[in-house]
Design an enzyme around this catalytic site. Structure first.
Site, PDB file in Angstrom:
ATOM      1  CD  GLU A  58      -2.373   1.309   2.827  1.00  0.00           C
ATOM      2  OE1 GLU A  58      -3.397   1.980   2.958  1.00  0.00           O
ATOM      3  OE2 GLU A  58      -1.821   0.682   3.769  1.00  0.00           O
ATOM      4  CE  LYS A 104      -8.112   0.898   4.125  1.00  0.00           C
ATOM      5  NZ  LYS A 104      -7.090   1.599   4.925  1.00  0.00           N
ATOM      6  CB  CYS A 159      -4.060  -0.999   5.507  1.00  0.00           C
ATOM      7  SG  CYS A 159      -3.119  -0.359   6.928  1.00  0.00           S
TER       8      CYS A 159
END
Length: 556
Positions: A308, A369, A420
């Protein structure tokens, strides 16, 4: 002089009713109040100690048996208490627990740490009241364990999408309880830990109340059943089959991967350094790997994975960024998953994406995301809060949430990408697997929290996901911890933090579904409903037992 009648001295004084004994009664009330205060402070101190013990069960300490003991301690401290006492005990347990567990938030600010800890502790405040209420019922260890699951269910979803950190399951990602995740997900692991701790509390109370060991067959029946149930919960996971080999139903049985950890200039909020520095770190590490492969010093992968934010600028709007990524991917000659911040869909938003970058055709499929982090990646109620908390001005743009799952074709592998903190959310990972992901990829940037324990906690969550879904998990992190995790949760290899590194491995690709994948959130909801129904039953029982004219607040 007239005749006088002699009056007894006692008869001459006004009669006083000795019954009230006002001074003695007041002293008695004061003594009882002081006893309650002393008892309350002792109970609060013990609850706080139990909360700290639970925090030590999580990474980076990993003393997982403390999770069972902490549950047992909270059950003992709330057993037989009023709901009001249970509420306070739950808060006294929860606040220090979250402060220590989330101490890595001090990087953002101590106010953020204490504010979030206070908010999260309110869920354990409610749990404490529920435990006190259901402790009056037969079978209370079972109802208490269900309430632990209910507390986690709500906390994982509310407010602002929830915050799953601190689930009992995440302290048990490499323990005898872990294999249960393949049957009922993280919720079943939490339930098993909570029930084991509650049964331990039950056994303690049996000994304390009776003052000696049970006598006779009937006296031994319940304690024996509790011991057997706790043993079954603790050891039963060993009977759960965990597949570790690949299958060919959906393509090749394995894939060779290279994970790139390019590192950052410095940990903390200002990890980016100058523009393109993070990108150059990852591009340079990829080119060094390409040179090692050409020299026969490193295995040749099928695919390459960057973390990321490995590109700190938008490759679509900045030609220099596009060219630098293309140069590195062309040099390695393999399809590469690149993490990048992409502008849009409007001037106020950016998107956190994983982009499949082909060495010939360039960027292709991408995943955005779905669950941006409140106050870190977007500011709720921005127009109001920005005026009050000036620090929020550092979040210049809100992250725009993606709408689809992260299933993409990366070379020969159909990957399931999560970014994440998304690894903490059951439904995001589950949907990725059920959508066709044969291997899980976690692209993450923990540079803000390097060397604080937060990367270790996220690594533990990934280990649980591997077992839960029967998938290898590949973690690519900017500054660490990057790791290769087998489908049984074992760590094949990992990097140190704050260093440039590369990991190579051959991992299985799987299409099979675990029972947890098929059941989805059903076990979590079922257990939660049982716990809430037990609370309702306890209220009804309490009302039936309450003498007429008694004060309802005494038990409420």
């Amino acid at each position: 002089m007239g005749n006088q009648v002699a009056v007894p001295v006692d008869a001459a004084r006004p009669a006083v009713d000795p019954t009230p004994e006002t001074p003695a009664k007041g002293a008695g009330r004061l003594a009882r109040f002081r006893a309650k205060v002393r008892g309350g402070w002792k109970r609060s101190a013990l609850a706080a100690a139990a909360g700290l013990a639970l925090a030590a069960a999580f990474p980076p300490y990993d003393i997982w048996p403390l999770s069972v003991l902490a549950v047992a301690a909270l059950a003992l401290l709330t057993h037989g208490r009023t709901v009001r006492q249970g509420l306070w005990t739950g808060f006294a347990f929860g606040f220090p627990f979250f402060v220590w567990l989330l101490v890595w938030l001090r990087v953002i600010g101590w106010d953020a740490l204490f504010g979030l800890s206070l908010a999260e502790a309110m869920f354990l405040w409610a749990l404490g009241g529920g435990l006190a209420l259901t402790s009056r019922l037969r079978g209370w260890p079972l109802w208490g364990a269900c309430l632990w699951v209910a507390e986690e269910l709500v906390r994982d979803r509310e407010p602002l999408g929830g915050f799953p950190w601190g689930r009992l399951a995440f302290a048990n990602t490499a323990t005898p309880f872990t294999p249960l995740a393949a049957l009922g997900g993280a919720a079943l692991v939490s339930f098993a830990v909570a029930l084991t701790g509650s049964l331990l509390a039950y056994l303690v109370l049996r000994v304390v109340h009776r003052g000696s060991a049970p006598t006779g067959p009937v006296g031994w029946l319940k304690p024996t059943a509790a011991v057997l149930a706790a043993a079954a919960l603790t050891g039963g996971g060993a009977l759960v089959p965990i597949p570790t080999t690949g299958d060919t139903a959906g393509g090749p049985a394995s894939v060779k991967v290279a994970l790139i950890q390019g590192n950052v200039q410095q940990p903390g909020m200002d990890f980016l350094g100058r523009p393109m520095q993070v990108l150059n770190n990852h591009a340079g590490e990829t080119e060094r790997l390409a040179a090692a492969i050409k020299a026969g010093q490193a295995p040749d992968p099928d695919v390459v994975i960057w973390p990321e934010n490995s590109s700190d600028l938008d490759p679509y709007s900045d030609p220099a960024v596009y060219a630098r990524i293309t140069e590195a991917v062309t040099t390695i000659g393999k399809p590469t998953l690149v993490g990048a911040l992409v502008n849009g869909p409007d001037a106020q938003h950016v998107q956190n994406e994983g982009i499949v970058w082909d060495p010939i055709s360039g960027p292709g499929a991408h995943y955005t995301k779905q669950h941006p982090v409140p106050f870190g990646e977007y500011v709720p109620f921005r127009s109001v809060l920005m005026k009050v908390i000036t620090r929020l001005q550092r979040v210049a743009h809100d992250f725009y949430p993606g709408k689809g799952i992260g299933v993409m074709q990366l070379g020969p592998a159909r990957i399931g990408d999560v970014i994440c903190f998304e690894v903490a959310y059951d439904d995001i990972v589950r949907n990725t697997v059920n959508g066709g992901g044969r291997v899980l990829v976690v692209q993450t940037n923990n540079a803000d929290y390097a060397d604080t324990g937060q990367p270790d906690q996220q690594l533990a969550m990934s280990r649980l996901r591997a077992v839960e879904h029967g998938r290898a998990v590949l973690i690519a992190a900017t500054s660490g911890i990057s790791a290769v995790i087998r489908p049984d949760g074992t760590i094949e290899s990992r990097t140190a933090e704050m260093t440039a590194a590369e990991l190579s491995a051959t991992v299985p690709l799987r299409d099979g579904k675990t029972l947890a994948d098929r059941l989805g959130a059903a076990p979590e909801w079922a257990l939660s409903v049982i716990g809430l129904l037990a609370c309702g039953g306890a209220v009804l029982v309490s009302r039936r037992r309450r003498p007429s004219g008694s004060d309802p607040a005494a038990t409420a």
